[in-house]
Every structure is written in structure tokens, then in C-alpha cells.
Design a protein around this motif. Structure first.
Motif, PDB file in Angstrom:
ATOM      1  N   UNK A   1       4.971   0.855  -4.698  1.00  0.00           N
ATOM      2  CA  UNK A   1       6.030   0.384  -5.592  1.00  0.00           C
ATOM      3  C   UNK A   1       6.834  -0.737  -4.933  1.00  0.00           C
ATOM      4  N   UNK A   2       7.127  -0.572  -3.647  1.00  0.00           N
ATOM      5  CA  UNK A   2       7.876  -1.607  -2.940  1.00  0.00           C
ATOM      6  C   UNK A   2       7.122  -2.915  -2.865  1.00  0.00           C
ATOM      7  N   UNK A   3       5.822  -2.844  -2.561  1.00  0.00           N
ATOM      8  CA  UNK A   3       5.011  -4.062  -2.493  1.00  0.00           C
ATOM      9  C   UNK A   3       4.892  -4.727  -3.863  1.00  0.00           C
ATOM     10  N   UNK A   4       4.805  -3.903  -4.927  1.00  0.00           N
ATOM     11  CA  UNK A   4       4.699  -4.456  -6.276  1.00  0.00           C
ATOM     12  C   UNK A   4       5.978  -5.182  -6.674  1.00  0.00           C
ATOM     13  N   UNK A   5       7.138  -4.591  -6.363  1.00  0.00           N
ATOM     14  CA  UNK A   5       8.412  -5.258  -6.672  1.00  0.00           C
ATOM     15  C   UNK A   5       8.529  -6.578  -5.908  1.00  0.00           C
ATOM     16  N   UNK A   6       8.132  -6.555  -4.636  1.00  0.00           N
ATOM     17  CA  UNK A   6       8.208  -7.774  -3.835  1.00  0.00           C
ATOM     18  C   UNK A   6       7.235  -8.830  -4.355  1.00  0.00           C
TER      19      UNK A   6
ATOM     20  N   UNK B   1       9.519  -5.618   4.559  1.00  0.00           N
ATOM     21  CA  UNK B   1      10.296  -5.565   3.314  1.00  0.00           C
ATOM     22  C   UNK B   1      10.122  -4.239   2.582  1.00  0.00           C
ATOM     23  N   UNK B   2       9.087  -3.470   2.905  1.00  0.00           N
ATOM     24  CA  UNK B   2       8.875  -2.181   2.251  1.00  0.00           C
ATOM     25  C   UNK B   2       8.968  -1.028   3.250  1.00  0.00           C
ATOM     26  N   UNK B   3       9.484  -1.324   4.433  1.00  0.00           N
ATOM     27  CA  UNK B   3       9.699  -0.259   5.417  1.00  0.00           C
ATOM     28  C   UNK B   3       8.513   0.045   6.298  1.00  0.00           C
ATOM     29  N   UNK B   4       7.534  -0.859   6.362  1.00  0.00           N
ATOM     30  CA  UNK B   4       6.379  -0.683   7.246  1.00  0.00           C
ATOM     31  C   UNK B   4       6.413  -1.745   8.334  1.00  0.00           C
ATOM     32  N   UNK B   5       5.806  -1.439   9.451  1.00  0.00           N
ATOM     33  CA  UNK B   5       5.749  -2.392  10.553  1.00  0.00           C
ATOM     34  C   UNK B   5       4.297  -2.586  10.957  1.00  0.00           C
TER      35      UNK B   5
END
Length: 329
Positions: free
Chosen positions: A297-302, A315-319
Motif C-alpha cells: 500500500x505504501x509503495x502504491x501511494x508513493x 519512504x515505506x519503512x524499508x531499508x
């Protein structure tokens, strides 16, 4: 790994069918021709598999578009030249779907089980293995590759498999030729259907082209499964000894299935083991899908906000260094 023996033999039988169609002669399975072809198939599979995922990708990139276009074009031609049989297809499908056997089979999960097993074999949706190939793709944004993956499921199952169903049902060979249909295996049944639907002058060409497609389908699946095993092994250790051992094991399993089938041994139970293995993988993968859905969902919004210009995993909380480096580039 479980489907490697069957896919390996499918490659060999497809090549044999192509030669039989082209020459008009029947070739015994236990003949020098099949042994020579089997050795060539195993050798070519080893050559591509030991070249690593980049070589596999280059080979499949060349074969997949060809087999998809040829298959769809040939089957569409068969359907168009047999338009008078199309009403029977829909009549047979809807009448069969609402029979008591189908209704009770669906209620008790028989239809569901068969659908899951065959669906996994066609597109691997929910299994998690196809993401290995997607992860190796060179995409600007993970959502772009996600859209490609979703399109692949649609094309595999809703287009390719449905077109195969059109040919088999429209040909009606189970009623026109009951003895031949009962005695034939899965692949010969499809060839009987093509023979019944193809116009007389183009019968040989249609059977040859579709045999070629089945050969490429099986070959790319076989090489892909060896590559998936290699990618999974890399999560354990990336040492050359382990990776080469996995590649060699994959080639050996494929060769084992090919030569056992030529020798006349029945390996039909391998499909049951394959189905069981796939279902176990799905049960392991589905909880992971729920756990990772927030990242999707985070990647889709971005992706929607930046119009796919780039992606940074932070930006979605992953490193992950891959997407961070790509954002910098």
C-alpha cells in the motif's frame, strides 16, 4: 523441483510430435531418436542453467514472446474457422457448471481443489515463486513490475488456458472418437482436438506450430524451476559449491524424469507430490502476503503521487540498498 521430470519429458514429447507431424511417420518412444533428443535437451538446459539467471533471462525473453504470439494466433485461427462450434462451447460450459455433480463438487471443495492445483501450475499466483523472477527484473519502480506480474497471471490463465479449453471443448472428440479419446493421454488429446478443428490443408501447420509452443512452454518452465531453486539456495549460502550443486541437482532431476518416461516407468504420482509441495508453499506464503501488504500500500501511494518517477524504500519503512541506490541514480 517436483515438476521438473514432467516438464522435461514434455519438451521431448513435443519435439517428437513436431517431427512426426512434419514427416508423417510415427516414432516409437523407446527409440534412438528420443534418446538423442533427450540428451540434447538436458545438455541445453544445463548450458543455460549454469550460465546464471542473466543467461536464463536472455533465453526466456527471446522464447516467451514467440510462443505466446504463435499460440494465441494459431488458436484464434482455429476458433475463427470453426465459428459454428462456438455456441456449443458456451452451452457445454454452462450446462456442465450447473449439473448436480458440479454443484456438489463445488460444495464439498472438489472443484476448488482442482482449480487451485491447475491454477498454481499455470501462473503460480499466491505461491511466491514467481516473485523470484520479478525481483531480478530491471524496473524503475516495484509497482511497475507488480503490474507486469498481475498481467502475467491474467494472460496465463484467463487467455492461454481459456483458449486451450475452447479448442478441446469445441472439437468434441470425446463423443466423436470415444475409443481414441479414452486411450490418449493429456497431450495427445489436445492434438486430436487440433486435428479435428484445423482445415484440411492447414492441419499439419497448426499441429506443428502448437507442438512448438508446448515445447517452449515446457522448456522455459524447466529452466525457470532450476533457476528458482538456485535463487532459494542463495538465501542459505551463495558459495559456488552450493550453487553449482543445486544447478546440477536440477538438471539431474529433469534428466531422471525424461529417461524414466522413455524407459516406460509410470511417474504420474509425481504430479501428486508436486501438487502437495505447491499447496504447502502457498500455506507458508499467504501469511507473509498479509504481513507485507502495508508495504505494498505504501509503495502504491508513493507510485501514484510521484507518477512512477522513482522509488526509495525508506519512504515505506524499508531499508534496502537496491532501491536506495536506484533513487540516487
Amino acid at each position: 523441483m517436483f515438476c521438473l521430470p514432467a516438464q522435461g519429458f514434455n519438451v521431448v514429447t513435443s519435439i517428437g510430435a513436431m517431427v512426426e507431424v512434419a514427416t508423417g511417420t510415427s516414432i516409437p518412444v523407446q527409440s534412438s531418436f528420443y534418446y538423442v533428443v533427450s540428451i540434447l535437451v538436458v545438455g541445453l538446459a544445463a548450458l543455460i542453467a549454469f550460465g546464471g539467471i542473466k543467461r536464463v533471462t536472455r533465453a526466456t525473453d527471446a522464447m516467451v514472446p514467440v510462443m505466446a504470439v504463435v499460440y494465441v494466433g494459431t488458436v484464434l485461427f482455429l476458433i475463427v474457422t470453426n465459428l459454428h462450434r462456438v455456441p456449443y462451447f458456451f452451452e457445454a460450459v454452462f450446462a456442465g457448471a450447473f449439473k448436480p455433480e458440479a454443484v456438489f463438487g463445488g460444495a464439498f471443495g472438489v472443484a476448488l481443489v482442482q482449480g487451485v492445483k491447475r491454477g498454481l501450475m499455470s501462473n503460480e499466483a499466491g505461491q511466491g515463486t514467481i516473485t523470484m523472477a520479478a525481483a531480478a527484473a530491471d524496473a524503475r519502480h516495484p509497482c511497475e513490475q507488480g503490474l507486469v506480474g498481475a498481467l502475467g497471471v491474467f494472460l496465463d490463465t484467463h487467455i492461454i488456458c481459456t483458449m486451450t479449453g475452447f479448442v478441446v471443448i469445441m472439437a468434441q472428440q470425446w463423443s466423436a472418437n470415444p475409443a481414441g479419446w479414452e486411450a490418449a493421454g493429456t497431450y495427445p488429446k489436445f492434438m486430436l482436438s487440433i486435428h479435428a478443428m484445423a482445415p484440411g490443408a492447414l492441419d499439419t501447420a497448426a499441429m506443428f506450430l502448437l507442438s512448438l509452443c508446448f515445447c517452449l512452454f515446457a522448456y522455459t518452465t524447466m529452466v525457470g524451476m532450476i533457476t528458482f531453486s538456485e535463487i532459494a539456495a542463495n538465501r542459505i549460502s551463495s558459495t559456488p559449491a552450493l550453487i553449482h550443486s543445486i544447478r546440477l541437482l536440477g538438471v539431474f532431476v529433469a534428466a531422471f524424469g525424461i529417461f524414466c518416461n522413455i524407459a516406460g516407468y509410470d511417474l504420474s504420482n509425481l504430479w501428486a507430490f508436486s501438487d502437495l509441495g505447491n499447496i504447502i508453499i502457498v500455506y507458508c506464503n499467504i501469511p507473509l502476503l498479509y504481513m507485507g501488504f502495508r508495504y505494498v500500500l505504501g509503495a502504491t501511494r508513493q507510485y501514484n503521487s510521484d507518477r512512477g518517477s522513482g522509488f526509495c524504500s525508506d519512504s515505506i519503512g524499508l531499508n534496502t540498498c537496491c532501491w536506495s541506490e536506484q533513487k540516487q541514480r
